[in-house]
Scaffold this motif. Structure first.
Motif, mmCIF file in Angstrom:
data_model
loop_
_atom_site.group_PDB
_atom_site.id
_atom_site.type_symbol
_atom_site.label_atom_id
_atom_site.label_comp_id
_atom_site.label_asym_id
_atom_site.label_seq_id
_atom_site.Cartn_x
_atom_site.Cartn_y
_atom_site.Cartn_z
ATOM 1 N N VAL A 1 -11.309 5.249 -0.812
ATOM 2 C CA VAL A 1 -10.657 4.993 -2.096
ATOM 3 C C VAL A 1 -11.169 3.660 -2.637
ATOM 4 C CG1 VAL A 1 -8.466 4.645 -3.304
ATOM 5 C CG2 VAL A 1 -8.606 6.285 -1.409
ATOM 6 N N THR A 2 -11.666 3.676 -3.856
ATOM 7 C CA THR A 2 -12.152 2.461 -4.499
ATOM 8 C C THR A 2 -11.585 2.389 -5.920
ATOM 9 O OG1 THR A 2 -14.126 3.348 -5.612
ATOM 10 C CG2 THR A 2 -14.340 2.791 -3.281
ATOM 11 N N ALA A 3 -11.823 1.259 -6.551
ATOM 12 C CA ALA A 3 -11.482 1.114 -7.963
ATOM 13 C C ALA A 3 -12.645 1.615 -8.816
ATOM 14 C CB ALA A 3 -11.173 -0.342 -8.291
ATOM 15 N N ALA A 4 -12.399 1.721 -10.120
ATOM 16 C CA ALA A 4 -13.454 2.100 -11.062
ATOM 17 C C ALA A 4 -13.256 1.319 -12.360
ATOM 18 C CB ALA A 4 -13.419 3.596 -11.330
ATOM 19 N N PRO A 5 -14.226 0.424 -12.677
ATOM 20 C CA PRO A 5 -15.464 0.169 -11.950
ATOM 21 C C PRO A 5 -15.265 -0.871 -10.854
ATOM 22 C CG PRO A 5 -15.452 -1.125 -13.956
ATOM 23 C CD PRO A 5 -14.191 -0.308 -13.973
ATOM 24 N N THR A 6 -16.116 -0.778 -9.838
ATOM 25 C CA THR A 6 -16.184 -1.788 -8.792
ATOM 26 C C THR A 6 -17.583 -1.745 -8.198
ATOM 27 O OG1 THR A 6 -14.959 -2.752 -6.930
ATOM 28 C CG2 THR A 6 -15.417 -0.401 -6.810
ATOM 29 N N TYR A 7 -17.794 -2.484 -7.126
ATOM 30 C CA TYR A 7 -19.093 -2.551 -6.455
ATOM 31 C C TYR A 7 -19.514 -1.142 -6.067
ATOM 32 C CZ TYR A 7 -22.478 -4.118 -2.879
ATOM 33 O OH TYR A 7 -23.603 -4.336 -2.120
ATOM 34 N N HIS B 1 -6.972 -4.122 -9.562
ATOM 35 C CA HIS B 1 -6.842 -2.893 -8.786
ATOM 36 C C HIS B 1 -5.424 -2.347 -8.935
ATOM 37 C CE1 HIS B 1 -10.458 -4.623 -6.995
ATOM 38 N NE2 HIS B 1 -10.679 -3.482 -6.364
ATOM 39 N N ASP B 2 -5.317 -1.052 -9.127
ATOM 40 C CA ASP B 2 -4.023 -0.386 -9.255
ATOM 41 C C ASP B 2 -3.568 0.024 -7.851
ATOM 42 O OD1 ASP B 2 -1.851 1.297 -9.750
ATOM 43 O OD2 ASP B 2 -2.705 2.071 -11.613
ATOM 44 N N ALA B 3 -2.834 -0.853 -7.193
ATOM 45 C CA ALA B 3 -2.489 -0.653 -5.783
ATOM 46 C C ALA B 3 -1.724 0.651 -5.562
ATOM 47 C CB ALA B 3 -1.659 -1.838 -5.281
ATOM 48 N N ARG B 4 -0.732 0.921 -6.377
ATOM 49 C CA ARG B 4 0.072 2.136 -6.197
ATOM 50 C C ARG B 4 -0.794 3.392 -6.340
ATOM 51 N NH1 ARG B 4 5.580 1.377 -6.154
ATOM 52 N NH2 ARG B 4 6.322 -0.700 -6.794
ATOM 53 N N ALA B 5 -1.629 3.401 -7.354
ATOM 54 C CA ALA B 5 -2.472 4.569 -7.575
ATOM 55 C C ALA B 5 -3.503 4.731 -6.458
ATOM 56 C CB ALA B 5 -3.165 4.462 -8.927
ATOM 57 N N MET B 6 -4.017 3.631 -5.933
ATOM 58 C CA MET B 6 -4.985 3.726 -4.846
ATOM 59 C C MET B 6 -4.333 4.278 -3.584
ATOM 60 S SD MET B 6 -7.265 0.252 -5.434
ATOM 61 C CE MET B 6 -8.653 0.758 -4.391
ATOM 62 N N LEU B 7 -3.103 3.848 -3.313
ATOM 63 C CA LEU B 7 -2.395 4.367 -2.144
ATOM 64 C C LEU B 7 -2.076 5.843 -2.304
ATOM 65 C CD1 LEU B 7 0.010 1.367 -1.486
ATOM 66 C CD2 LEU B 7 -1.812 2.160 0.045
ATOM 67 N N ALA B 8 -1.845 6.278 -3.533
ATOM 68 C CA ALA B 8 -1.490 7.680 -3.783
ATOM 69 C C ALA B 8 -2.704 8.587 -3.884
ATOM 70 C CB ALA B 8 -0.666 7.771 -5.067
ATOM 71 N N ALA B 9 -3.901 8.015 -3.977
ATOM 72 C CA ALA B 9 -5.100 8.822 -4.202
ATOM 73 C C ALA B 9 -5.380 9.781 -3.057
ATOM 74 C CB ALA B 9 -6.304 7.911 -4.424
ATOM 75 N N ASP B 10 -5.111 9.351 -1.823
ATOM 76 C CA ASP B 10 -5.298 10.208 -0.649
ATOM 77 C C ASP B 10 -4.432 9.652 0.464
ATOM 78 O OD1 ASP B 10 -6.037 11.789 1.470
ATOM 79 O OD2 ASP B 10 -8.187 11.379 1.319
ATOM 80 N N ARG B 11 -3.434 10.402 0.862
ATOM 81 C CA ARG B 11 -2.511 9.946 1.910
ATOM 82 C C ARG B 11 -3.169 9.893 3.283
ATOM 83 N NH1 ARG B 11 1.470 7.425 -0.850
ATOM 84 N NH2 ARG B 11 2.365 8.775 -2.461
ATOM 85 N N ASN B 12 -4.410 10.380 3.388
ATOM 86 C CA ASN B 12 -5.117 10.331 4.661
ATOM 87 C C ASN B 12 -6.467 9.635 4.508
ATOM 88 O OD1 ASN B 12 -5.289 10.936 7.478
ATOM 89 N ND2 ASN B 12 -6.710 12.603 7.014
ATOM 90 N N ALA B 13 -6.552 8.696 3.588
ATOM 91 C CA ALA B 13 -7.816 7.987 3.369
ATOM 92 C C ALA B 13 -8.234 7.224 4.622
ATOM 93 C CB ALA B 13 -7.667 7.027 2.196
ATOM 94 N N VAL C 1 -1.204 -2.808 -0.448
ATOM 95 C CA VAL C 1 -2.175 -1.877 0.126
ATOM 96 C C VAL C 1 -2.242 -2.050 1.639
ATOM 97 C CG1 VAL C 1 -4.632 -1.315 0.245
ATOM 98 C CG2 VAL C 1 -3.552 -1.699 -1.977
ATOM 99 N N VAL C 2 -2.278 -3.280 2.102
ATOM 100 C CA VAL C 2 -2.398 -3.555 3.536
ATOM 101 C C VAL C 2 -1.209 -2.999 4.314
ATOM 102 C CG1 VAL C 2 -2.376 -5.420 5.254
ATOM 103 C CG2 VAL C 2 -3.923 -5.541 3.286
ATOM 104 N N THR C 3 -0.019 -3.157 3.773
ATOM 105 C CA THR C 3 1.191 -2.766 4.512
ATOM 106 C C THR C 3 1.556 -1.294 4.341
ATOM 107 O OG1 THR C 3 2.564 -3.537 2.657
ATOM 108 C CG2 THR C 3 2.149 -5.082 4.456
ATOM 109 N N HIS C 4 1.012 -0.620 3.338
ATOM 110 C CA HIS C 4 1.391 0.775 3.096
ATOM 111 C C HIS C 4 0.224 1.750 3.213
ATOM 112 C CE1 HIS C 4 4.753 -1.419 1.153
ATOM 113 N NE2 HIS C 4 5.460 -0.358 1.481
ATOM 114 N N LYS C 5 -0.938 1.287 3.649
ATOM 115 C CA LYS C 5 -2.088 2.184 3.806
ATOM 116 C C LYS C 5 -1.823 3.207 4.912
ATOM 117 C CE LYS C 5 -4.449 -1.021 6.961
ATOM 118 N NZ LYS C 5 -4.283 -0.190 8.148
ATOM 119 N N PRO C 6 -2.545 4.331 4.897
ATOM 120 C CA PRO C 6 -2.364 5.337 5.945
ATOM 121 C C PRO C 6 -2.677 4.781 7.337
ATOM 122 C CG PRO C 6 -3.611 6.229 4.100
ATOM 123 C CD PRO C 6 -3.504 4.755 3.863
#
Length: 369
Positions: free
Chosen positions: A120-126, A151-163, A187-192
């Protein structure tokens, strides 16, 4: 053609009255071709977020010493570099590993943690992250930056629950914008479970953002990347650091065996870290030139990102690729097109002379019929 792209770039005198005055050094710049500080030619290189100043004079001497002594391995200098960085930042030495730039540990992490899972990444990013994920067969979820260009932290966490990997670049490349520390912590505390959070701090030295090295020490499966390629001006020397718990670093080492860098890079890195005023001086210079350039662009009617890095983006109101090509014909090179923002253009912050040359070429291109 849009109204914005038809708008004429105002004259230097009008710009001076509409925006804060240029610093004294800009008003006294000579006219004519701008010699590149490193290459000595008249190409203005604002495309790769390199430092136009190169390594500091003390680092250059250290690099030269490393070249003279390169008949021996001298691995102890690599150990010295790790010890110095760890001591300066108050982290354990076994949480630091050195690499030939920050891209290798990033690629190794994608291979180790993405696997059949996704990135999961942002858009745009590296954009090397997406390319690296594809090379190991991992799906990529690109999440648009939020309204603040963070970065949209909530949306990134929701993008894939098994990232398998969540990548955050702070300040972000190409926008130069910051993501609040609280969002990174989310993100760090709620990542899969088993997901590696990669926090890329390649541009942290240019910003006022708090670093996240402590998160890599306090949490499992968190890695912070640092590089000497940007503020320290050592892009060609290839020197980067990965900061994470020993288990993470050990997992990465399986792709690289015994990881050694050149003696010259080790000594250049040590000299850079030992120069106490280097970061503050280069940060201050970069901020002056960045703010002067973006304020003049804004006064001319262009939208710029609120950058805290050695790059920014400007919205053109038309496709960016033809503008990039037209600037190149005028010997001004700027960043590539990012698919998520096709009408924005990334510009590296160069010397005062280089930015004045960029503004002059930009005026010519944007006002051309």
């Amino acid at each position: 053609m849009s109204a914005l792209s038809r708008r004429r770039f105002v004259t230097t005198a009008a710009l001076a009255s509409a925006a804060p005055a240029l610093p004294a050094w800009a008003a006294q710049l000579p006219a004519g071709p701008v010699p590149d500080p490193v290459f000595g030619d008249d190409i203005v290189r604002l495309d790769y977020n390199e430092s136009p100043y190169g390594p500091s004079p003390l680092a250059v001497k250290a690099l030269e010493q490393g070249g003279r002594q390169s008949g021996r391995y001298y691995y102890e200098q690599q150990v010295r570099l790790i010890e110095l960085f760890a001591r300066q930042n108050g982290i354990p030495e076994d949480h630091v590993a050195v690499f030939c730039g920050s891209r290798p540990p990033l690629q190794y992490a994608l291979a180790q943690y993405a696997g059949p899972r996704s990135v999961v990444t942002a858009a745009p990013t590296y954009d090397s992250v997406a390319a690296g994920a594809s090379s190991v067969g991992a799906a990529v979820h690109e999440v648009p930056l939020d309204a603040r260009h963070a970065h949209d932290a909530r949306a990134m966490l929701a993008a894939d629950r098994n990232a398998g990997v969540i990548y955050l670049c702070n300040p972000n490349n190409p926008t130069g914008t910051l993501t609040p520390r609280a969002d990174i912590e989310q993100v760090v505390t709620h990542k899969p479970a088993g997901c590696l959070a990669i926090i890329d701090e390649a541009y942290i030295h240019f910003s006022d953002a708090p670093p996240c090295l402590d998160l890599a020490v306090q949490h499992d499966d968190v890695m912070v990347l640092r590089t000497f390629s940007k503020l320290y001006g050592m892009a060609g020397a290839r020197l980067g650091l990965a900061i994470a718990r020993p288990a993470v670093l050990t997992a990465l080492q399986r792709f690289n065996g015994r990881n050694f860098i050149s003696l010259a890079a080790s000594l250049g890195g040590i000299a850079s870290l030992e120069q106490a005023d280097l970061v503050s001086e280069r940060k201050r210079t970069n901020q002056q030139i960045l703010h002067s350039t973006t304020e003049h662009l804004r006064a001319a009617g262009y939208r710029c990102t609120d950058a805290q890095a050695n790059c920014f983006m400007v919205q053109l109101g038309r496709p960016a690729q033809p503008v990039i090509e037209a600037l190149a014909r005028r010997k001004v090179r700027v960043g590539r097109v990012f698919q998520a923002w096709p009408d924005w253009m990334r510009v590296t912050v160069g010397t005062p002379q280089q930015m004045q040359a960029f503004l002059a070429a930009f005026e010519q291109v944007m006002t051309a019929a």
